[in-house]
Design a protein around this motif. Structure first.
Motif, PDB file in Angstrom:
ATOM      1  N   ILE A 100       0.868  -1.182   0.000  1.00  0.00           N
ATOM      2  CA  ILE A 100       0.000   0.000   0.000  1.00  0.00           C
ATOM      3  C   ILE A 100       0.900   1.225   0.000  1.00  0.00           C
ATOM      4  O   ILE A 100       1.782   1.363   0.858  1.00  0.00           O
ATOM      5  N   ILE A 101       0.712   2.100  -0.979  1.00  0.00           N
ATOM      6  CA  ILE A 101       1.527   3.304  -1.067  1.00  0.00           C
ATOM      7  C   ILE A 101       0.702   4.520  -0.660  1.00  0.00           C
ATOM      8  O   ILE A 101      -0.532   4.504  -0.713  1.00  0.00           O
ATOM      9  N   ARG A 102       1.404   5.560  -0.237  1.00  0.00           N
ATOM     10  CA  ARG A 102       0.728   6.810   0.125  1.00  0.00           C
ATOM     11  C   ARG A 102       0.012   7.360  -1.109  1.00  0.00           C
ATOM     12  O   ARG A 102       0.471   7.202  -2.235  1.00  0.00           O
ATOM     13  N   ASP A 103      -1.122   8.004  -0.870  1.00  0.00           N
ATOM     14  CA  ASP A 103      -1.917   8.535  -1.979  1.00  0.00           C
ATOM     15  C   ASP A 103      -1.087   9.476  -2.849  1.00  0.00           C
ATOM     16  O   ASP A 103      -0.298  10.296  -2.342  1.00  0.00           O
ATOM     17  N   VAL A 104      -1.279   9.370  -4.147  1.00  0.00           N
ATOM     18  CA  VAL A 104      -0.591  10.225  -5.108  1.00  0.00           C
ATOM     19  C   VAL A 104      -1.633  10.911  -5.982  1.00  0.00           C
ATOM     20  O   VAL A 104      -2.746  10.427  -6.147  1.00  0.00           O
ATOM     21  N   ARG A 105      -1.261  12.050  -6.526  1.00  0.00           N
ATOM     22  CA  ARG A 105      -2.134  12.787  -7.424  1.00  0.00           C
ATOM     23  C   ARG A 105      -1.529  12.720  -8.816  1.00  0.00           C
ATOM     24  O   ARG A 105      -0.489  13.313  -9.089  1.00  0.00           O
ATOM     25  N   LEU A 106      -2.168  11.979  -9.719  1.00  0.00           N
ATOM     26  CA  LEU A 106      -1.659  11.786 -11.076  1.00  0.00           C
ATOM     27  C   LEU A 106      -2.574  12.420 -12.118  1.00  0.00           C
ATOM     28  O   LEU A 106      -2.396  12.199 -13.313  1.00  0.00           O
ATOM     29  N   THR A 107      -3.544  13.198 -11.666  1.00  0.00           N
ATOM     30  CA  THR A 107      -4.419  13.955 -12.545  1.00  0.00           C
ATOM     31  C   THR A 107      -4.502  15.375 -12.014  1.00  0.00           C
ATOM     32  O   THR A 107      -3.945  15.693 -10.948  1.00  0.00           O
ATOM     33  N   SER A 108      -5.182  16.232 -12.719  1.00  0.00           N
ATOM     34  CA  SER A 108      -5.323  17.613 -12.284  1.00  0.00           C
ATOM     35  C   SER A 108      -6.020  17.690 -10.933  1.00  0.00           C
ATOM     36  O   SER A 108      -6.927  16.908 -10.636  1.00  0.00           O
ATOM     37  N   VAL A 109      -5.604  18.662 -10.115  1.00  0.00           N
ATOM     38  CA  VAL A 109      -6.233  18.877  -8.814  1.00  0.00           C
ATOM     39  C   VAL A 109      -7.697  19.264  -8.991  1.00  0.00           C
ATOM     40  O   VAL A 109      -8.514  19.073  -8.081  1.00  0.00           O
ATOM     41  N   SER A 110      -8.047  19.776 -10.155  1.00  0.00           N
ATOM     42  CA  SER A 110      -9.433  20.178 -10.402  1.00  0.00           C
ATOM     43  C   SER A 110     -10.360  18.978 -10.567  1.00  0.00           C
ATOM     44  O   SER A 110     -11.574  19.116 -10.478  1.00  0.00           O
ATOM     45  N   GLN A 111      -9.799  17.798 -10.816  1.00  0.00           N
ATOM     46  CA  GLN A 111     -10.601  16.605 -11.036  1.00  0.00           C
ATOM     47  C   GLN A 111     -10.722  15.790  -9.750  1.00  0.00           C
ATOM     48  O   GLN A 111      -9.873  15.878  -8.873  1.00  0.00           O
ATOM     49  N   PRO A 112     -11.764  14.959  -9.646  1.00  0.00           N
ATOM     50  CA  PRO A 112     -11.923  14.126  -8.442  1.00  0.00           C
ATOM     51  C   PRO A 112     -10.775  13.131  -8.299  1.00  0.00           C
ATOM     52  O   PRO A 112     -10.150  12.728  -9.290  1.00  0.00           O
ATOM     53  N   ASP A 113     -10.493  12.741  -7.065  1.00  0.00           N
ATOM     54  CA  ASP A 113      -9.474  11.731  -6.811  1.00  0.00           C
ATOM     55  C   ASP A 113      -9.886  10.404  -7.438  1.00  0.00           C
ATOM     56  O   ASP A 113     -11.071  10.066  -7.489  1.00  0.00           O
ATOM     57  N   GLU A 114      -8.891   9.653  -7.897  1.00  0.00           N
ATOM     58  CA  GLU A 114      -9.144   8.350  -8.492  1.00  0.00           C
ATOM     59  C   GLU A 114      -8.267   7.304  -7.815  1.00  0.00           C
ATOM     60  O   GLU A 114      -7.247   7.629  -7.191  1.00  0.00           O
ATOM     61  N   TYR A 115      -8.687   6.057  -7.938  1.00  0.00           N
ATOM     62  CA  TYR A 115      -7.884   4.958  -7.415  1.00  0.00           C
ATOM     63  C   TYR A 115      -6.791   4.617  -8.433  1.00  0.00           C
ATOM     64  O   TYR A 115      -7.036   4.542  -9.638  1.00  0.00           O
ATOM     65  N   HIS A 116      -5.586   4.408  -7.925  1.00  0.00           N
ATOM     66  CA  HIS A 116      -4.446   4.064  -8.782  1.00  0.00           C
ATOM     67  C   HIS A 116      -3.770   2.800  -8.254  1.00  0.00           C
ATOM     68  O   HIS A 116      -3.739   2.563  -7.041  1.00  0.00           O
ATOM     69  N   ALA A 117      -3.248   2.029  -9.188  1.00  0.00           N
ATOM     70  CA  ALA A 117      -2.491   0.833  -8.832  1.00  0.00           C
ATOM     71  C   ALA A 117      -1.363   0.653  -9.839  1.00  0.00           C
ATOM     72  O   ALA A 117      -1.484   1.058 -11.002  1.00  0.00           O
ATOM     73  N   PHE A 118      -0.274   0.071  -9.373  1.00  0.00           N
ATOM     74  CA  PHE A 118       0.874  -0.218 -10.237  1.00  0.00           C
ATOM     75  C   PHE A 118       1.202  -1.700 -10.125  1.00  0.00           C
ATOM     76  O   PHE A 118       1.251  -2.242  -9.022  1.00  0.00           O
ATOM     77  N   TYR A 119       1.402  -2.331 -11.259  1.00  0.00           N
ATOM     78  CA  TYR A 119       1.791  -3.742 -11.243  1.00  0.00           C
ATOM     79  C   TYR A 119       3.116  -3.901 -11.988  1.00  0.00           C
ATOM     80  O   TYR A 119       3.407  -3.170 -12.942  1.00  0.00           O
ATOM     81  N   CYS A 120       3.901  -4.822 -11.528  1.00  0.00           N
ATOM     82  CA  CYS A 120       5.246  -4.993 -12.066  1.00  0.00           C
ATOM     83  C   CYS A 120       5.205  -5.867 -13.325  1.00  0.00           C
ATOM     84  O   CYS A 120       4.574  -6.927 -13.348  1.00  0.00           O
ATOM     85  N   VAL A 121       5.861  -5.391 -14.376  1.00  0.00           N
ATOM     86  CA  VAL A 121       5.929  -6.138 -15.629  1.00  0.00           C
ATOM     87  C   VAL A 121       7.381  -6.537 -15.897  1.00  0.00           C
ATOM     88  O   VAL A 121       8.323  -5.948 -15.356  1.00  0.00           O
ATOM     89  N   SER A 122       7.558  -7.534 -16.733  1.00  0.00           N
ATOM     90  CA  SER A 122       8.901  -8.032 -17.027  1.00  0.00           C
ATOM     91  C   SER A 122       9.502  -7.288 -18.206  1.00  0.00           C
ATOM     92  O   SER A 122       8.820  -6.531 -18.904  1.00  0.00           O
TER      93      SER A 122
END
Length: 494
Positions: free
Chosen positions: A288-310
């Motif tokens: 579990i990582i600390r919340d990050v903002r990857l879209t504009s602050v003007s937009q609602p928060d979204e759920y984000h996930a990262f998966y490891c690829v080879s």
């Protein structure tokens, strides 16, 4: 649009102030023409025609200014063309509006001045009449209100923009440059190795999607609850590269791609309740990582996930952290040489600072703020010009009163304070009106942002103090000269 309307209204109010201030001086001329046989209707038509001539004198240069803006760097602030030929309907509407306003502001002075008799023209009665003083107070009050509303709302716009651009996104983006190449994605590990060989590169990572514009969305169900998340396949060192904080569980390791590990944001864990170790298909939640903002602050928060690829999976977005003082152009040329060597037929990759991507999220907000700020400043200046004109008018026509007061022992400071007290009172009344109006406007505007500032109260105080300071300065400069005039000379002039 609202500021444009305010600009027109303030400009026509100033014109009305100007015309009304000339009534005492023009009454004698009007009465003389009436004695010489001029009809009241012809005199009134002359006043209306004069107003139209002023409007024409304003429209012509305005069209040239608009055309010049359309060909200048300011055109980048607009989301549409500023070509008059493409918007002739709007231009025609503005001219018609101007004509109607000219008619309205010229009718009252035209009818007012033509009903005076010769004796009133000699006495300059309008300047000291109760209706004249009340009309000037209303007009100057309206302009004070407009000025304070614009100062407050513009300050709110700026603070919101600064809040968005300085918002903690939850990851380290300092000295990070990025480029994308689908043609190089099949050899991502080779590209990373070559990038790491450059002396200015401290670390390199990659992902399948752009960090700030990931468009891969997964719909999922957990314990009969539907939810969606933006998911991005990343290299094993991606989390460490950007400094994502691991709150619980583990991050990725070089072997994470073999176990199909995935990490989620704190908000997703809190809202959905997915526990560590939960498996979805072939994937397993490990951190579990600390919340990050990857879209504009003007937009609602979204759920984000990262998966490891080879390394066998295609990763087309590359991120490089450069050393301080690195040669950006030299490194960009190095990236192009790698592309030419590994994929000669590929499009030339374009290198950008990640910070530029962040700023691009708020590009339109920045343009809106600059436009609003420019027009607000223009409106404030026009409003204060009108205030200064009324101050000059009142001090001019109170010279005899000031002279009499000085004869009876009044000092210059007392005269200046007397004139200032009237305008200070008007400013305070206007502030009582402007404060709630500004709060309504700024609050409605802020509602469009999911993350927004709380309007600070000090902005209202600054607006009040600023308008008071400018007003007192204008009144003092003008009234000081009048108050220092020799009483005998002032009475003789009157």
């Amino acid at each position: 649009a609202a500021i444009a309307v305010v600009l027109l209204l303030v400009a026509f109010i100033n014109y009305l102030n100007f015309v009304m201030s000339l009534i005492p001086m023009r009454t004698r001329s009007v009465n003389t023409q009436r004695i010489m046989g001029a009809s009241v209707e012809s005199l009134r038509l002359d006043f209306i025609a004069e107003s139209f001539l002023f409007l024409l004198a304003a429209v012509v240069p305005a069209l040239f200014i608009v055309a010049a803006v359309g060909k200048s760097g300011l055109s980048s602030l607009f989301i549409t063309s500023v070509d008059i030929a493409e918007h002739w309907g709007i231009m025609l509407g503005i001219v018609v509006t101007g004509v109607l306003l000219s008619l309205l502001v010229s009718l009252y002075p035209a009818f007012y001045i033509t009903r005076f008799n010769a004796s009133l023209g000699v006495r300059n009665g309008f300047a000291q009449s109760a209706i004249g003083r009340k009309l000037r107070a209303v007009m100057v009050g309206l302009q004070f209100t407009v000025a304070m509303v614009l100062i407050i709302t513009t300050a709110v716009f700026y603070l919101q923009y600064r809040y968005m651009t300085t918002y903690d996104l939850g990851f380290d983006r300092e000295n990070v440059v990025t480029f994308a190449s689908w043609d190089l994605s099949t050899r991502s590990e080779t590209v990373i190795e070559r990038l790491m060989q450059h002396p200015d590169a401290e670390n390199v990572t990659a992902s399948q999607m752009n960090l700030l514009s990931c468009n891969q969305r997964w719909g999922r169900v957990y314990q009969e609850r539907d939810y969606s998340m933006k998911s991005n396949g990343v290299r094993w060192n991606f989390l460490d590269f950007f400094g994502f904080d691991i709150l619980e569980g583990n991050g990725f390791t070089p072997s994470s791609d073999r176990t199909n590990e995935i990490v989620m944001t704190q908000q997703m864990h809190r809202d959905i309740g997915i526990p560590l170790g939960h498996e979805e298909g072939a994937m397993k939640y490990v951190g579990i990582i600390r919340d990050v903002r990857l879209t504009s602050v003007s937009q609602p928060d979204e759920y984000h996930a990262f998966y490891c690829v080879s390394e066998k999976d295609r990763m087309s977005h590359f991120y490089i952290r450069l050393r301080g003082g690195a040669d950006f152009k030299g490194f960009a040329d190095y990236v192009k040489s790698i592309s030419e060597e590994l994929a000669p037929a590929a499009d030339e990759p374009e290198l950008h600072y990640l910070e530029e991507w962040v700023e691009s999220l708020y590009e339109q907000t920045k343009k809106d703020m600059v436009l609003i700020g420019l027009f607000a400043i223009l409106a404030i200046v026009i409003a204060l010009m009108g205030v200064f004109g009324i101050v000059m008018f009142e001090t001019q026509y109170r010279r005899s009163e000031i002279a009499v007061r000085k004869v009876y022992g009044g000092t210059t400071m007392q005269m200046v304070s007397m004139l200032n007290s009237r305008y200070v009172g008007i400013v305070l009344i206007c502030f009582i009106i402007a404060a709630p109006v500004s709060w309504i406007f700024s609050s409605r505007w802020l509602e469009q942002f999911a993350n927004r500032i709380a309007t600070p109260y000090w902005i209202y105080i600054v607006a009040l103090v600023l308008v008071l300071a400018v007003t007192v300065a204008l009144v003092t400069v003008r009234s000081w000269k009048t108050a220092n005039t020799d009483p005998a000379e002032a009475l003789k002039t009157e």
